[in-house]
Design a protein around this motif. Structure first.
Motif, PDB file in Angstrom:
ATOM      1  N   GLU A  39       0.834  -1.202   0.000  1.00 25.06           N
ATOM      2  CA  GLU A  39       0.000   0.000   0.000  1.00 25.06           C
ATOM      3  C   GLU A  39       0.870   1.254   0.000  1.00 25.06           C
ATOM      4  OE1 GLU A  39      -2.489  -0.393   3.401  1.00 25.06           O
ATOM      5  OE2 GLU A  39      -3.753  -1.951   2.515  1.00 25.06           O
ATOM      6  N   ALA A  42       2.296   1.790  -3.460  1.00 27.89           N
ATOM      7  CA  ALA A  42       1.302   2.278  -4.411  1.00 27.89           C
ATOM      8  C   ALA A  42       1.052   3.776  -4.238  1.00 27.89           C
ATOM      9  CB  ALA A  42      -0.005   1.509  -4.244  1.00 27.89           C
ATOM     10  N   HIS A  90      -3.186  -6.406  -4.282  1.00 25.91           N
ATOM     11  CA  HIS A  90      -2.266  -5.260  -4.193  1.00 25.91           C
ATOM     12  C   HIS A  90      -1.227  -5.306  -5.303  1.00 25.91           C
ATOM     13  CE1 HIS A  90      -3.729  -3.308  -0.638  1.00 25.91           C
ATOM     14  NE2 HIS A  90      -3.498  -4.329   0.160  1.00 25.91           N
ATOM     15  N   ASN A  93      -3.004  -4.610  -8.733  1.00 22.46           N
ATOM     16  CA  ASN A  93      -3.543  -3.255  -8.842  1.00 22.46           C
ATOM     17  C   ASN A  93      -2.485  -2.178  -8.625  1.00 22.46           C
ATOM     18  OD1 ASN A  93      -6.220  -4.125  -9.322  1.00 22.46           O
ATOM     19  ND2 ASN A  93      -6.558  -4.424  -7.137  1.00 22.46           N
ATOM     20  N   MET A  94      -1.261  -2.575  -8.349  1.00 24.03           N
ATOM     21  CA  MET A  94      -0.173  -1.618  -8.144  1.00 24.03           C
ATOM     22  C   MET A  94       0.033  -0.793  -9.420  1.00 24.03           C
ATOM     23  SD  MET A  94       2.390  -0.642  -6.057  1.00 24.03           S
ATOM     24  CE  MET A  94       2.490  -2.030  -4.933  1.00 24.03           C
ATOM     25  N   ALA A 206       2.005   1.586 -16.073  1.00 26.89           N
ATOM     26  CA  ALA A 206       0.793   1.235 -15.327  1.00 26.89           C
ATOM     27  C   ALA A 206      -0.363   0.967 -16.289  1.00 26.89           C
ATOM     28  CB  ALA A 206       0.429   2.342 -14.350  1.00 26.89           C
TER      29      ALA A 206
END
Length: 258
Positions: A39, A42, A90, A93-94, A206
């Motif tokens: 987290e 990110a 995580h 979705n990073m 990304a």
């Protein structure tokens, strides 16, 4: 010692699983701390690539079974819903690349966490094991989703049912991982990949990651529309403009991840 070492250097966050006496097998403390660090990665603009590796001889041997059988432990349902499933989410979705540097054995959930990363490199002495069947379990941590898409249904099915130990060199041949390095070169070469990614257009990477994830379930028409949407976003970034200017001026680009 903390169950995870966390360092940031020149845009690369290195997460080192640190229970070497247990081959870095997961307990609740380590699983929750890994989520916390993912987290943090990110959310921090200064971090532009994440590298996950293991301390000692192993990458990760999966779940610490002592915690599973502990009557006061979290139990299997919470281990999946509160430990591994959020870790995989995580990673996927990073909004920046995640590199798994597999320095030794990657078994069970450890193997599937590695395979969920965007780029997987391994030391020549490393190996991958879907160890679940030998315990009467099914592969978790996204393994039944990721592995067949990497190497095909037949090989994935056989590996998962037989629990074969797959050497890193064979994993590379099958397309399970990106590249194998000699044990002597592994540390330098894996860090070099992370360093390179940290200097690239982070938002563009990304968007590429996002597009690849959806390509596994989208139709061609849906994927073309997604590419259209993401390309418009990529073309509006600072780094796209910098890349164009650098090309026209015949110089090396200086990307900011913006």
């Amino acid at each position: 010692m903390p169950p995870i070492f966390f360092t940031i250097q020149a845009g690369v966050a290195t997460i080192t699983l640190n229970r070497p006496d247990k081959l870095n097998s997961f307990n609740r403390e380590m699983a929750l701390l890994l989520q916390e660090k993912l987290e943090e990665c990110a959310a921090a603009p200064a971090i532009r690539c994440v590298l996950i590796t293991g301390a000692g001889k192993g990458f990760c041997a999966g779940q610490d079974l002592a915690e599973v059988i502990d009557p006061n432990g979290p139990g299997m349902q919470r281990i999946l819903s509160e430990h591994y499933n959020p870790i995989i989410s995580h990673i996927r979705n990073m909004p920046k690349p995640v590199v798994a540097a597999v320095n030794g054995v990657a078994a069970g959930a450890g193997a599937n966490i590695a395979l969920a990363c965007d780029i997987v490199v391994a030391a020549q002495s490393a190996s991958f094991i879907q160890a679940f069947s030998k315990l009467g379990l099914i592969p978790d941590s996204g393994g039944t989703y990721t592995l067949p898409r990497l190497i095909g249904w037949q090989k994935a099915s056989a590996i998962m049912m037989l629990g074969d130990k797959i050497p890193a060199t064979l994993a590379e041949q099958w397309g399970m991982i990106y590249k194998v390095f000699s044990d002597d070169e592994f540390g330098v070469e894996s860090n070099k990949i992370a360093d390179t990614l940290s200097q690239m257009p982070t938002k563009g990477l990304a968007f590429t990651k996002h597009a690849l994830s959806y390509s596994m379930t989208n139709s061609l028409e849906e994927q073309l529309l997604l590419e259209d949407e993401l390309q418009q976003k990529a073309a509006s970034t600072h780094d796209f403009n910098e890349g164009i200017q650098a090309f026209l001026e015949k110089r090396a680009p200086h990307f900011k991840g913006e």
